[in-house]
Design an enzyme around this catalytic site. Structure first.
Site, PDB file in Angstrom:
ATOM      1  N   TYR A  74       0.822  -1.212   0.000  1.00 55.91           N
ATOM      2  CA  TYR A  74       0.000   0.000   0.000  1.00 55.91           C
ATOM      3  C   TYR A  74       0.854   1.259   0.000  1.00 55.91           C
ATOM      4  O   TYR A  74       0.503   2.255  -0.648  1.00 55.91           O
ATOM      5  CB  TYR A  74      -0.972  -0.006   1.182  1.00 55.91           C
ATOM      6  CG  TYR A  74      -2.238  -0.757   0.880  1.00 55.91           C
ATOM      7  CD1 TYR A  74      -3.311  -0.131   0.263  1.00 55.91           C
ATOM      8  CD2 TYR A  74      -2.349  -2.106   1.181  1.00 55.91           C
ATOM      9  CE1 TYR A  74      -4.467  -0.826  -0.045  1.00 55.91           C
ATOM     10  CE2 TYR A  74      -3.507  -2.819   0.884  1.00 55.91           C
ATOM     11  CZ  TYR A  74      -4.568  -2.169   0.270  1.00 55.91           C
ATOM     12  OH  TYR A  74      -5.702  -2.858  -0.042  1.00 55.91           O
ATOM     13  N   ARG A  77       1.977   1.755  -3.513  1.00 57.77           N
ATOM     14  CA  ARG A  77       0.875   2.286  -4.318  1.00 57.77           C
ATOM     15  C   ARG A  77       0.722   3.787  -4.093  1.00 57.77           C
ATOM     16  O   ARG A  77       0.472   4.545  -5.045  1.00 57.77           O
ATOM     17  CB  ARG A  77      -0.434   1.569  -3.990  1.00 57.77           C
ATOM     18  CG  ARG A  77      -0.529   0.145  -4.526  1.00 57.77           C
ATOM     19  CD  ARG A  77      -1.849  -0.492  -4.156  1.00 57.77           C
ATOM     20  NE  ARG A  77      -2.968   0.234  -4.739  1.00 57.77           N
ATOM     21  CZ  ARG A  77      -4.214   0.146  -4.295  1.00 57.77           C
ATOM     22  NH1 ARG A  77      -4.500  -0.609  -3.257  1.00 57.77           N
ATOM     23  NH2 ARG A  77      -5.176   0.827  -4.882  1.00 57.77           N
ATOM     24  N   HIS A 130     -14.141   4.670  -0.471  1.00 56.87           N
ATOM     25  CA  HIS A 130     -13.282   3.512  -0.198  1.00 56.87           C
ATOM     26  C   HIS A 130     -12.041   3.887   0.592  1.00 56.87           C
ATOM     27  O   HIS A 130     -11.059   3.143   0.600  1.00 56.87           O
ATOM     28  CB  HIS A 130     -12.917   2.823  -1.517  1.00 56.87           C
ATOM     29  CG  HIS A 130     -14.102   2.229  -2.209  1.00 56.87           C
ATOM     30  ND1 HIS A 130     -14.174   2.042  -3.583  1.00 56.87           N
ATOM     31  CD2 HIS A 130     -15.281   1.773  -1.719  1.00 56.87           C
ATOM     32  CE1 HIS A 130     -15.334   1.513  -3.898  1.00 56.87           C
ATOM     33  NE2 HIS A 130     -16.024   1.340  -2.791  1.00 56.87           N
ATOM     34  N   CYS A 141      -6.930   0.177  17.778  1.00 61.82           N
ATOM     35  CA  CYS A 141      -7.788   1.155  18.456  1.00 61.82           C
ATOM     36  C   CYS A 141      -8.482   2.113  17.490  1.00 61.82           C
ATOM     37  O   CYS A 141      -9.395   2.835  17.895  1.00 61.82           O
ATOM     38  CB  CYS A 141      -6.980   1.942  19.492  1.00 61.82           C
ATOM     39  SG  CYS A 141      -5.796   3.141  18.797  1.00 61.82           S
ATOM     40  N   CYS A 170      -1.882   3.394  21.569  1.00 61.14           N
ATOM     41  CA  CYS A 170      -2.125   2.166  22.318  1.00 61.14           C
ATOM     42  C   CYS A 170      -0.868   1.306  22.273  1.00 61.14           C
ATOM     43  O   CYS A 170      -0.078   1.413  21.328  1.00 61.14           O
ATOM     44  CB  CYS A 170      -3.344   1.413  21.797  1.00 61.14           C
ATOM     45  SG  CYS A 170      -3.183   0.729  20.135  1.00 61.14           S
ATOM     46  N   THR A 209     -16.612   5.564 -13.723  1.00 55.88           N
ATOM     47  CA  THR A 209     -16.861   4.431 -12.834  1.00 55.88           C
ATOM     48  C   THR A 209     -17.579   3.326 -13.578  1.00 55.88           C
ATOM     49  O   THR A 209     -18.414   3.579 -14.448  1.00 55.88           O
ATOM     50  CB  THR A 209     -17.667   4.842 -11.593  1.00 55.88           C
ATOM     51  OG1 THR A 209     -17.933   3.693 -10.798  1.00 55.88           O
ATOM     52  CG2 THR A 209     -18.971   5.512 -11.973  1.00 55.88           C
ATOM     53  N   GLU A 236     -16.787   3.759 -22.196  1.00 57.17           N
ATOM     54  CA  GLU A 236     -17.501   2.520 -22.486  1.00 57.17           C
ATOM     55  C   GLU A 236     -18.832   2.473 -21.743  1.00 57.17           C
ATOM     56  O   GLU A 236     -19.054   3.196 -20.772  1.00 57.17           O
ATOM     57  CB  GLU A 236     -16.655   1.312 -22.067  1.00 57.17           C
ATOM     58  CG  GLU A 236     -15.304   1.242 -22.756  1.00 57.17           C
ATOM     59  CD  GLU A 236     -14.439   0.132 -22.194  1.00 57.17           C
ATOM     60  OE1 GLU A 236     -14.819  -0.424 -21.133  1.00 57.17           O
ATOM     61  OE2 GLU A 236     -13.397  -0.162 -22.800  1.00 57.17           O
TER      62      GLU A 236
END
Length: 270
Positions: A74, A77, A130, A141, A170, A209, A236
């Site tokens: 991640y 990315r 998202h 936590c 924490c 989308t 499309e």
């Protein structure tokens, strides 16, 4: 539903919808970011991750089993997104938002994308459905945390995984990306704010989308129920095309400048 090509003249009824709208919701997806060169979810399966599918890495179980592998994927990315720039579609939406604000109206951007390209183009985003790659929180936590941008070598995958940082709030927690993984619920505040905006809108525009990822794909149906005009901009046909009033075939960076210019919305483009 009326389907149009980007090569055609913008119909006056579509121009009139954009010109007259004062409360607009734009729902954006991966297509608008792809125009900036953002690698898709499945185009970053290289190096450390080439034997994994994206779906295998984007789950709570994957993070529990190998937090360093998932964390590094991640972060990489995020570095790939940091290396690209907003495109004309992003910039036009920011300009439209500014124009409507000056006219005592509003434009709400709601995106399924986890990048920050809308913000970097100058737009305020009502909700990231998202989550966001640039945001982090404790896996235990839930406390949010700020981190510096990752510093990886361009598009070269990192040679080794790095452990996620520990949580400062924490004792045993570690940080995770604040994104929605498979099997997790969408952030309720973002979804509820999007639904409320659509119910108050007089125009909904769906950009880039596929219309197949639920529950985000259900949001335009709220506009359909209230008779709010719906415009789709996509190269499309999508899962939402059949409920649209107008479907314009083309990339957002091509369609939006022409559409807004015809409607008299200044975009700053020459």
């Amino acid at each position: 539903m009326r389907e149009l090509s980007v090569t055609e003249s913008v119909p006056e009824d579509v121009v009139a919808l954009v010109r007259d709208a004062r409360r607009v919701v734009v729902l954006s997806g991966a297509g608008i970011s792809a125009e900036s060169g953002v690698p898709t979810f499945r185009e970053v399966q290289r190096g450390l991750w080439e034997r994994f599918s994206a779906e295998e890495l984007a789950t709570p179980d994957a993070f529990d089993n190998d937090p360093a592998l998932v964390w590094t994927w991640y972060r990489w990315r995020q570095s790939l997104i940091d290396a690209v720039e907003p495109n004309a579609g992003h910039r036009c939406l920011a300009a439209w938002q500014e124009h409507l604000s000056a006219q005592h109206g509003w434009l709400a951007v709601v995106t399924q994308n986890v990048d920050d390209l809308h913000e970097r183009a100058g737009a305020e985003v009502l909700g990231h459905l998202h989550g966001s790659l640039a945001a982090h929180r404790c896996a235990d936590c839930g406390e949010p945390a700020e981190l510096p941008a990752p510093r990886y070598d361009g598009f070269t995958a990192p040679p080794t995984p790095e452990d996620p940082p520990g949580c400062e709030s924490c004792p045993d927690g570690v940080l995770r990306p604040d994104v929605v993984w498979f099997g997790e619920m969408l952030p309720a505040p973002a979804f509820d704010a999007a639904a409320a905006a659509i119910r108050a809108a007089d125009l909904v525009v769906v950009v880039g989308t596929s219309g197949i990822v639920q529950p985000a794909a259900s949001l335009p149906l709220l506009g359909l129920e209230r008779g709010i005009p719906l415009i789709e901009i996509n190269p499309e046909e999508t899962g939402l095309t059949e409920v649209m009033d107008f479907a314009i075939r083309g990339r957002s960076g091509e369609v939006l400048p022409r559409l807004l210019s015809a409607a008299g919305v200044p975009t700053g483009r020459r």
